[in-house]
Design a protein around this motif. Structure first.
Motif, PDB file in Angstrom:
ATOM      1  N   ILE A   1     -50.150 -19.684-102.815  1.00  0.00           N
ATOM      2  CA  ILE A   1     -49.127 -20.507-103.448  1.00  0.00           C
ATOM      3  C   ILE A   1     -47.954 -19.636-103.886  1.00  0.00           C
ATOM      4  O   ILE A   1     -48.114 -18.459-104.208  1.00  0.00           O
ATOM      5  CB  ILE A   1     -49.701 -21.277-104.653  1.00  0.00           C
ATOM      6  N   PRO A   2     -46.752 -20.214-103.897  1.00  0.00           N
ATOM      7  CA  PRO A   2     -45.596 -19.450-104.356  1.00  0.00           C
ATOM      8  C   PRO A   2     -45.726 -19.086-105.829  1.00  0.00           C
ATOM      9  O   PRO A   2     -46.434 -19.749-106.594  1.00  0.00           O
ATOM     10  CB  PRO A   2     -44.422 -20.412-104.131  1.00  0.00           C
ATOM     11  N   ASP A   3     -45.021 -18.052-106.231  1.00  0.00           N
ATOM     12  CA  ASP A   3     -44.984 -17.636-107.627  1.00  0.00           C
ATOM     13  C   ASP A   3     -44.065 -18.575-108.396  1.00  0.00           C
ATOM     14  O   ASP A   3     -42.869 -18.674-108.099  1.00  0.00           O
ATOM     15  CB  ASP A   3     -44.480 -16.193-107.717  1.00  0.00           C
ATOM     16  N   ALA A   4     -44.617 -19.270-109.386  1.00  0.00           N
ATOM     17  CA  ALA A   4     -43.828 -20.235-110.157  1.00  0.00           C
ATOM     18  C   ALA A   4     -42.663 -19.586-110.885  1.00  0.00           C
ATOM     19  O   ALA A   4     -41.660 -20.252-111.182  1.00  0.00           O
ATOM     20  CB  ALA A   4     -44.731 -20.968-111.149  1.00  0.00           C
ATOM     21  N   ALA A   5     -42.767 -18.281-111.164  1.00  0.00           N
ATOM     22  CA  ALA A   5     -41.673 -17.590-111.842  1.00  0.00           C
ATOM     23  C   ALA A   5     -40.418 -17.521-110.985  1.00  0.00           C
ATOM     24  O   ALA A   5     -39.316 -17.273-111.505  1.00  0.00           O
ATOM     25  CB  ALA A   5     -42.116 -16.185-112.239  1.00  0.00           C
ATOM     26  N   LEU A   6     -40.564 -17.744-109.680  1.00  0.00           N
ATOM     27  CA  LEU A   6     -39.415 -17.696-108.771  1.00  0.00           C
ATOM     28  C   LEU A   6     -38.718 -19.038-108.620  1.00  0.00           C
ATOM     29  O   LEU A   6     -37.637 -19.110-108.036  1.00  0.00           O
ATOM     30  CB  LEU A   6     -39.873 -17.221-107.389  1.00  0.00           C
ATOM     31  N   PHE A   7     -39.326 -20.103-109.132  1.00  0.00           N
ATOM     32  CA  PHE A   7     -38.740 -21.426-108.936  1.00  0.00           C
ATOM     33  C   PHE A   7     -37.390 -21.543-109.654  1.00  0.00           C
ATOM     34  O   PHE A   7     -37.246 -21.065-110.790  1.00  0.00           O
ATOM     35  CB  PHE A   7     -39.671 -22.523-109.461  1.00  0.00           C
ATOM     36  N   PRO A   8     -36.414 -22.203-109.037  1.00  0.00           N
ATOM     37  CA  PRO A   8     -35.098 -22.394-109.680  1.00  0.00           C
ATOM     38  C   PRO A   8     -35.133 -23.536-110.703  1.00  0.00           C
ATOM     39  O   PRO A   8     -34.520 -24.592-110.511  1.00  0.00           O
ATOM     40  CB  PRO A   8     -34.190 -22.712-108.494  1.00  0.00           C
ATOM     41  N   GLN A   9     -35.840 -23.313-111.789  1.00  0.00           N
ATOM     42  CA  GLN A   9     -36.098 -24.394-112.747  1.00  0.00           C
ATOM     43  C   GLN A   9     -34.820 -24.943-113.375  1.00  0.00           C
ATOM     44  O   GLN A   9     -34.665 -26.158-113.546  1.00  0.00           O
ATOM     45  CB  GLN A   9     -37.052 -23.901-113.830  1.00  0.00           C
ATOM     46  N   ALA A  10     -33.901 -24.062-113.741  1.00  0.00           N
ATOM     47  CA  ALA A  10     -32.661 -24.524-114.368  1.00  0.00           C
ATOM     48  C   ALA A  10     -31.862 -25.388-113.392  1.00  0.00           C
ATOM     49  O   ALA A  10     -31.320 -26.436-113.777  1.00  0.00           O
ATOM     50  CB  ALA A  10     -31.828 -23.324-114.828  1.00  0.00           C
ATOM     51  N   GLU A  11     -31.804 -24.963-112.146  1.00  0.00           N
ATOM     52  CA  GLU A  11     -31.056 -25.726-111.147  1.00  0.00           C
ATOM     53  C   GLU A  11     -31.728 -27.070-110.869  1.00  0.00           C
ATOM     54  O   GLU A  11     -31.050 -28.074-110.645  1.00  0.00           O
ATOM     55  CB  GLU A  11     -30.936 -24.916-109.853  1.00  0.00           C
ATOM     56  N   ILE A  12     -33.056 -27.083-110.872  1.00  0.00           N
ATOM     57  CA  ILE A  12     -33.775 -28.344-110.666  1.00  0.00           C
ATOM     58  C   ILE A  12     -33.501 -29.310-111.817  1.00  0.00           C
ATOM     59  O   ILE A  12     -33.213 -30.496-111.603  1.00  0.00           O
ATOM     60  CB  ILE A  12     -35.286 -28.079-110.525  1.00  0.00           C
ATOM     61  N   ALA A  13     -33.588 -28.812-113.047  1.00  0.00           N
ATOM     62  CA  ALA A  13     -33.316 -29.659-114.214  1.00  0.00           C
ATOM     63  C   ALA A  13     -31.898 -30.196-114.178  1.00  0.00           C
ATOM     64  O   ALA A  13     -31.651 -31.385-114.456  1.00  0.00           O
ATOM     65  CB  ALA A  13     -33.554 -28.855-115.496  1.00  0.00           C
TER      66      ALA A  13
ATOM     67  N   ARG B   1     -29.521 -30.982-103.122  1.00  0.00           N
ATOM     68  CA  ARG B   1     -28.642 -30.194-103.993  1.00  0.00           C
ATOM     69  C   ARG B   1     -29.066 -28.736-104.021  1.00  0.00           C
ATOM     70  O   ARG B   1     -28.227 -27.828-103.987  1.00  0.00           O
ATOM     71  CB  ARG B   1     -28.632 -30.790-105.404  1.00  0.00           C
ATOM     72  N   LEU B   2     -30.376 -28.509-104.091  1.00  0.00           N
ATOM     73  CA  LEU B   2     -30.873 -27.130-104.096  1.00  0.00           C
ATOM     74  C   LEU B   2     -30.591 -26.440-102.760  1.00  0.00           C
ATOM     75  O   LEU B   2     -30.213 -25.259-102.727  1.00  0.00           O
ATOM     76  CB  LEU B   2     -32.371 -27.117-104.378  1.00  0.00           C
ATOM     77  N   ALA B   3     -30.800 -27.163-101.666  1.00  0.00           N
ATOM     78  CA  ALA B   3     -30.560 -26.579-100.351  1.00  0.00           C
ATOM     79  C   ALA B   3     -29.100 -26.176-100.189  1.00  0.00           C
ATOM     80  O   ALA B   3     -28.790 -25.110 -99.642  1.00  0.00           O
ATOM     81  CB  ALA B   3     -30.960 -27.578 -99.262  1.00  0.00           C
ATOM     82  N   GLU B   4     -28.200 -27.017-100.678  1.00  0.00           N
ATOM     83  CA  GLU B   4     -26.775 -26.732-100.565  1.00  0.00           C
ATOM     84  C   GLU B   4     -26.346 -25.557-101.447  1.00  0.00           C
ATOM     85  O   GLU B   4     -25.443 -24.799-101.095  1.00  0.00           O
ATOM     86  CB  GLU B   4     -25.958 -27.974-100.953  1.00  0.00           C
ATOM     87  N   SER B   5     -27.018 -25.380-102.587  1.00  0.00           N
ATOM     88  CA  SER B   5     -26.516 -24.423-103.578  1.00  0.00           C
ATOM     89  C   SER B   5     -27.293 -23.114-103.663  1.00  0.00           C
ATOM     90  O   SER B   5     -26.682 -22.047-103.856  1.00  0.00           O
ATOM     91  CB  SER B   5     -26.480 -25.076-104.961  1.00  0.00           C
ATOM     92  N   VAL B   6     -28.626 -23.152-103.515  1.00  0.00           N
ATOM     93  CA  VAL B   6     -29.398 -21.934-103.803  1.00  0.00           C
ATOM     94  C   VAL B   6     -30.395 -21.550-102.715  1.00  0.00           C
ATOM     95  O   VAL B   6     -31.168 -20.607-102.908  1.00  0.00           O
ATOM     96  CB  VAL B   6     -30.158 -22.078-105.152  1.00  0.00           C
ATOM     97  N   TYR B   7     -30.397 -22.235-101.572  1.00  0.00           N
ATOM     98  CA  TYR B   7     -31.429 -21.963-100.567  1.00  0.00           C
ATOM     99  C   TYR B   7     -31.439 -20.493-100.147  1.00  0.00           C
ATOM    100  O   TYR B   7     -32.481 -19.825-100.183  1.00  0.00           O
ATOM    101  CB  TYR B   7     -31.241 -22.856 -99.342  1.00  0.00           C
ATOM    102  N   ALA B   8     -30.301 -19.975 -99.742  1.00  0.00           N
ATOM    103  CA  ALA B   8     -30.243 -18.589 -99.262  1.00  0.00           C
ATOM    104  C   ALA B   8     -30.662 -17.609-100.344  1.00  0.00           C
ATOM    105  O   ALA B   8     -31.398 -16.648-100.082  1.00  0.00           O
ATOM    106  CB  ALA B   8     -28.842 -18.265 -98.758  1.00  0.00           C
TER     107      ALA B   8
END
Length: 429
Positions: free
Chosen positions: A56-68, A310-317
Motif C-alpha cells: 500500500i502507498p505511504d499515507a504520509a505522501l497523500f496530498p491531504q491539503a489539496e484533497i480537502a 483537480r488533483l490530476a491537473e494540479s499535483v499529479y507530476a
C-alpha cells in the motif's frame, strides 16, 4: 449456566447457520477466497509488528491539503449539485479528457470514447473477466501473478495456463502449445493478463523484446490482453518501456484495431481511497464495459472523480516525483539490508521501481509455515508467495513490500527475518 457452555452453543449455532447458507450459495462461490493480503493488513494495527505485507502507498505522501481544498471548492461551488447527483456510467468527462491527454503522452493516441472510469483498477479487472470469460475458458497469466487478478478472474471459473513471456520460441509454436493444452482440457484460450512494469509481486519489468514477443503471441492466439499498468509511473531507474498498448497501436496504426486493454489507476500515484481507475481500449470494448458498469454500480462516485480531476491537473507530476523519491530510498534500504542479513541460499529480485521485492528461499523452506513463527517470535509480516500462483506452488517464495516502512524499520525487520531464516537453514543442515 457455565459461560463455556454458552460459548460452545453459540459456536454450534453459527456452524449450523453457515452450513445452511453453503447449500444455497451458487457453485461459483466456491472459487471465492479471502485475500491473504487483506488478512495480513490487520497486522498493521499492531504497532510492534514490522509489516512488509501490504503493498500500500505511504499515507504520509497523500496530498491531504489539496484533497480537502478540492472537496471544499466543489461543494461550495456551482457544481455541488452535480457532484452529489447520479451521473453517466462512462465517467466524469473532464477527468476522461485528462486521461486521454495522459495516454497520448504515453504514446497511446485515443479519444474519449476509448476511456471508461472504474472504481479502481480492481473493478476494471472484474469487469473485463466478466466480459470475456466463460466457465472453463483458459486465462494466461504469469507464474507468479498479481493475487488481486486471480481473485477477479476466479469467480468466472477459468482454467489457468502459464503466459510464456521468457520463451524465445516462435509465437506460432507457443500458441500451438497453449491451444493443444487447452483443447486437451476441453478449453480454449480466451484472455491473457500481465503486469509488465515493476510488477506485483516480483518487481520485474518486461523488456522491449519481451513485449514484442508477447504481442506476437497474442496475435497468434487472437485473444485480448489485459495490461495492468498500476505501477508504470513508479520507476526509480532504468528505461521507461513503452506500454503494450502503445506498441500494438504502432503495429496496427489505430487503437480500434488493438487487442490490448490498458488498466490504469490513480491509487498508487495520488491516493487509493478515492477509488478511481480507468480502462483504455478499443471503443467497442469500452461500450460493453459501460453496460457492465451500469449493472454493477451505475457509476463511480462523481465527487471523487471531480476531486481526482483537480488533483490530476494540479499535483499529479509532483506526486509521482515525491512517491518515486520516497520508495526509491526504501527500496535501496531493503536491498542493502537483504545483502547484509540474509544467509547464503536466499535470493531476491532487484526491481527498478514499484513497491515489491520477491524473495526465494531454499526449496525445503515453506514461507507460509515460516510466517506464523515470523509473526509470533520476530513480529515480522510478509506475504507468502504461494498466494500468487494459480496452482498454489512457489511455497518457498515470499513478497516483501518496502512502500510503507521507514529505512530504520526496514533495517530492523530484515535483520529479524534474516535471523529467523538463518536459524531454519542451520537446523536443516
Amino acid at each position: 449456566m457455565n459461560p463455556n457452555d454458552d460459548r460452545e452453543s453459540q459456536q454450534g449455532d453459527a456452524a449450523r447457520n453457515e452450513a445452511l447458507w453453503q447449500q444455497r450459495f451458487g457453485e461459483r462461490s466456491e472459487r471465492m477466497r479471502a485475500s491473504e493480503i487483506r488478512e495480513l493488513l490487520k497486522l498493521l494495527d499492531q504497532p510492534d509488528v514490522i509489516s512488509f505485507a501490504g503493498g500500500i502507498p505511504d499515507a504520509a505522501l497523500f496530498p491531504q491539503a489539496e484533497i480537502a481544498s478540492a472537496y471544499q471548492a466543489i461543494l461550495a461551488g456551482p457544481d455541488a449539485g452535480a457532484a452529489l447527483q447520479y451521473s453517466v456510467s462512462e465517467g466524469y468527462r473532464p477527468l476522461r479528457e485528462w486521461i486521454v491527454r495522459h495516454m497520448r503522452a504515453l504514446g497511446v493516441p485515443c479519444g474519449i470514447d476509448n476511456i471508461v472510469i472504474t472504481s479502481g483498477s480492481q473493478q476494471a479487472l472484474d469487469f473485463i473477466a466478466k466480459l470475456f470469460l466463460m466457465q472453463g475458458d483458459t486465462a494466461l497469466v504469469t507464474w507468479p501473478t498479481y493475487l488481486g487478478a486471480l481473485q477477479a478472474l476466479n469467480p468466472y471459473e477459468p482454467r489457468y495456463d502459464k503466459l510464456p513471456i521468457d520463451s524465445n520460441e516462435p509465437a506460432s509454436a507457443l500458441a500451438a502449445a497453449v491451444i493443444d493444452r487447452a483443447r486437451a482440457a476441453g478449453s480454449r484460450p480466451r484472455l491473457a493478463y500481465l503486469v509488465p512494469d515493476v510488477s506485483n509481486p516480483t518487481g520485474r519489468t518486461l523488456d522491449r523484446a519481451g513485449r514484442e514477443r508477447l504481442l506476437d503471441l497474442i496475435d497468434a492466439l487472437d485473444i485480448p490482453l489485459i495490461e495492468d499498468a498500476a505501477y508504470q509511473a513508479l520507476r526509480f531507474e532504468g528505461t521507461h518501456e513503452p506500454s503494450l498498448l502503445a506498441l500494438e497501436i504502432a503495429r496496427r496504426g489505430d487503437i480500434e484495431q488493438t487487442r490490448t486493454l490498458y488498466c490504469g489507476t490513480f491509487s498508487k500515484t495520488l491516493v487509493p481511497g478515492l477509488r478511481v481507475g480507468w480502462i483504455c481500449a478499443a471503443a467497442p470494448v469500452v461500450s460493453k464495459i459501460v453496460l457492465i458498469k451500469q449493472a454493477g454500480d451505475l457509476h463511480s462516485a462523481t465527487i471523487n472523480q471531480m476531486v481526482t480531476h483537480r488533483l490530476a491537473e494540479s499535483v499529479y507530476a509532483a506526486q509521482v516525483e515525491k512517491a518515486c523519491a520516497a520508495y526509491g530510498t526504501r527500496r535501496d534500504a531493503m536491498l542493502d539490508a537483504l545483502g547484509r542479513h540474509m544467509p547464503k541460499g536466499v535470493e531476491w529480485t532487484v526491481p527498478e521501481g514499484g513497491m515489491f521485492i520477491w524473495l526465494t528461499l531454499p526449496p525445503h523452506l515453506d514461507a507460509t509455515i515460516l510466517l506464523a513463527e515470523a509473526v509470533t517470535s520476530e513480529r515480522i509480516a510478509y506475504v507468502p508467495g504461494g498466494a500468487f500462483f494459480p496452482d498454489g506452488s512457489g511455497r518457498n517464495t515470499a513478497r516483501l513490500s518496502f512502500s510503507s516502512a521507514s529505512p530504520a524499520r526496514i533495517e530492523e525487520g530484515i535483520s529479524r527475518l534474516g535471523r529467523l531464516i538463518a536459524g531454519k537453514i542451520a537446523k536443516a543442515a
